[in-house]
Design a protein around this motif. Structure first.
Motif, PDB file in Angstrom:
ATOM      1  N   MET A 113     -99.289  50.348 -10.557  1.00 38.92           N
ATOM      2  CA  MET A 113     -99.572  51.705 -10.087  1.00 38.92           C
ATOM      3  C   MET A 113     -99.849  51.627  -8.593  1.00 38.92           C
ATOM      4  O   MET A 113    -100.884  51.109  -8.172  1.00 38.92           O
ATOM      5  CB  MET A 113    -100.767  52.293 -10.833  1.00 38.92           C
ATOM      6  N   PHE A 114     -98.909  52.141  -7.801  1.00 41.24           N
ATOM      7  CA  PHE A 114     -99.028  51.974  -6.357  1.00 41.24           C
ATOM      8  C   PHE A 114     -98.387  53.139  -5.610  1.00 41.24           C
ATOM      9  O   PHE A 114     -97.628  53.940  -6.180  1.00 41.24           O
ATOM     10  CB  PHE A 114     -98.384  50.653  -5.914  1.00 41.24           C
ATOM     11  N   MET A 115     -98.681  53.204  -4.311  1.00 39.93           N
ATOM     12  CA  MET A 115     -98.105  54.210  -3.427  1.00 39.93           C
ATOM     13  C   MET A 115     -97.404  53.496  -2.272  1.00 39.93           C
ATOM     14  O   MET A 115     -98.020  52.724  -1.549  1.00 39.93           O
ATOM     15  CB  MET A 115     -99.196  55.147  -2.889  1.00 39.93           C
ATOM     16  N   GLU A 202    -106.036  60.160 -13.501  1.00 41.40           N
ATOM     17  CA  GLU A 202    -106.969  60.465 -12.418  1.00 41.40           C
ATOM     18  C   GLU A 202    -106.636  59.740 -11.127  1.00 41.40           C
ATOM     19  O   GLU A 202    -107.008  60.191 -10.034  1.00 41.40           O
ATOM     20  CB  GLU A 202    -108.407  60.142 -12.851  1.00 41.40           C
ATOM     21  N   HIS A 203    -105.936  58.617 -11.197  1.00 41.59           N
ATOM     22  CA  HIS A 203    -105.607  57.870  -9.981  1.00 41.59           C
ATOM     23  C   HIS A 203    -104.582  58.613  -9.117  1.00 41.59           C
ATOM     24  O   HIS A 203    -104.541  58.403  -7.901  1.00 41.59           O
ATOM     25  CB  HIS A 203    -105.074  56.482 -10.335  1.00 41.59           C
ATOM     26  N   ASP A 209    -105.326  62.164  -2.260  1.00 42.15           N
ATOM     27  CA  ASP A 209    -106.392  62.327  -1.275  1.00 42.15           C
ATOM     28  C   ASP A 209    -106.310  61.261  -0.184  1.00 42.15           C
ATOM     29  O   ASP A 209    -106.580  61.556   0.990  1.00 42.15           O
ATOM     30  CB  ASP A 209    -107.757  62.253  -1.966  1.00 42.15           C
ATOM     31  N   MET A 210    -105.953  60.039  -0.540  1.00 41.00           N
ATOM     32  CA  MET A 210    -105.808  58.989   0.480  1.00 41.00           C
ATOM     33  C   MET A 210    -104.585  59.233   1.354  1.00 41.00           C
ATOM     34  O   MET A 210    -104.616  58.987   2.566  1.00 41.00           O
ATOM     35  CB  MET A 210    -105.750  57.611  -0.186  1.00 41.00           C
TER      36      MET A 210
END
Length: 215
Positions: A113-115, A202-203, A209-210
């Motif tokens: 799970m990453f951006m 929720e992540h 937000d980040m």
């Protein structure tokens, strides 16, 4: 005797009729039982309804902004090793460089799970804002094995900050995963972030937000 009762009956009838006439004229605000008649409440106008709705929307938005700020209070400003930006990173996440021009912010307890973060100076004009958004849609389609992304139209589901000039986003939910992308325009740069996850949780809100702090 008959005449006497006739006279008494006639007198009583006349008295009752006079009393009834007097009651009907005495007070239009009361019914015949003497109780006050309630005036019907004035209907709420469209203007009042619109004002009430706008106030409720403002309260909801303010609450969401306050909640977002509260979540970010423990974030730490972190500078990219390879790109010209910094961002606020929450505990439990790590920012790392994948390759030149591309970083990953991943969840430490589940690195799948990453951006992915890509930035580019606006003066280079390699992409316009709209071109970068269109390209992001193609990336989401490819990642989801051909599914069509849906544009995010609710502003509360997009990264929000006072110094963000423009922002657009899209999301796709497929058997391959749950993917969200944002294109953000700041004063000096364009930013594209793509969030990869197994499901919506929720992540996703924390990643959003980040992403709003990248500058």
């Amino acid at each position: 005797m008959n005449n006497k009762w006739r006279i008494i009956f006639t007198s009583l009838t006349a008295s009752i009729m006079l009393a009834a006439c007097g009651t009907s004229d005495a007070d239009p605000e009361k019914d015949t039982t003497g109780n006050a008649i309630e005036e019907p409440a004035a209907p709420e106008t469209d203007a009042e309804e619109n004002t009430s709705s706008e106030n409720e929307t403002e309260i909801e938005t303010d609450t969401e902004v306050e909640a977002s700020e509260d979540v970010m209070k423990d974030a730490v400003e972190t500078t990219s090793d390879e790109q010209d930006y910094s961002m606020m990173v929450l505990p439990g996440y790590t920012l790392t460089s994948e390759e030149p021009g591309r970083d990953s912010l991943y969840l430490e307890e589940d690195s799948e799970m990453f951006m992915r973060i890509e930035t580019m100076p606006k003066d280079e004009e390699s992409y316009t804002f709209d071109e970068l958004y269109e390209n992001m849609g193609e990336l989401l389609t490819a990642s989801s094995d051909g599914e069509t992304p849906i544009e995010i139209t609710d502003e509360t589901d997009l990264p929000q900050a006072d110094d963000i000039k423009s922002v657009k986003g899209a999301v796709v939910d497929s058997t391959e995963g749950y993917f969200t992308g944002y294109v953000i325009e700041r004063e000096d740069k364009l930013i594209r972030v793509t969030i990869y996850a197994k499901e919506n949780n929720e992540h996703m809100e924390e990643f959003k937000d980040m992403a709003a702090t990248i500058k």
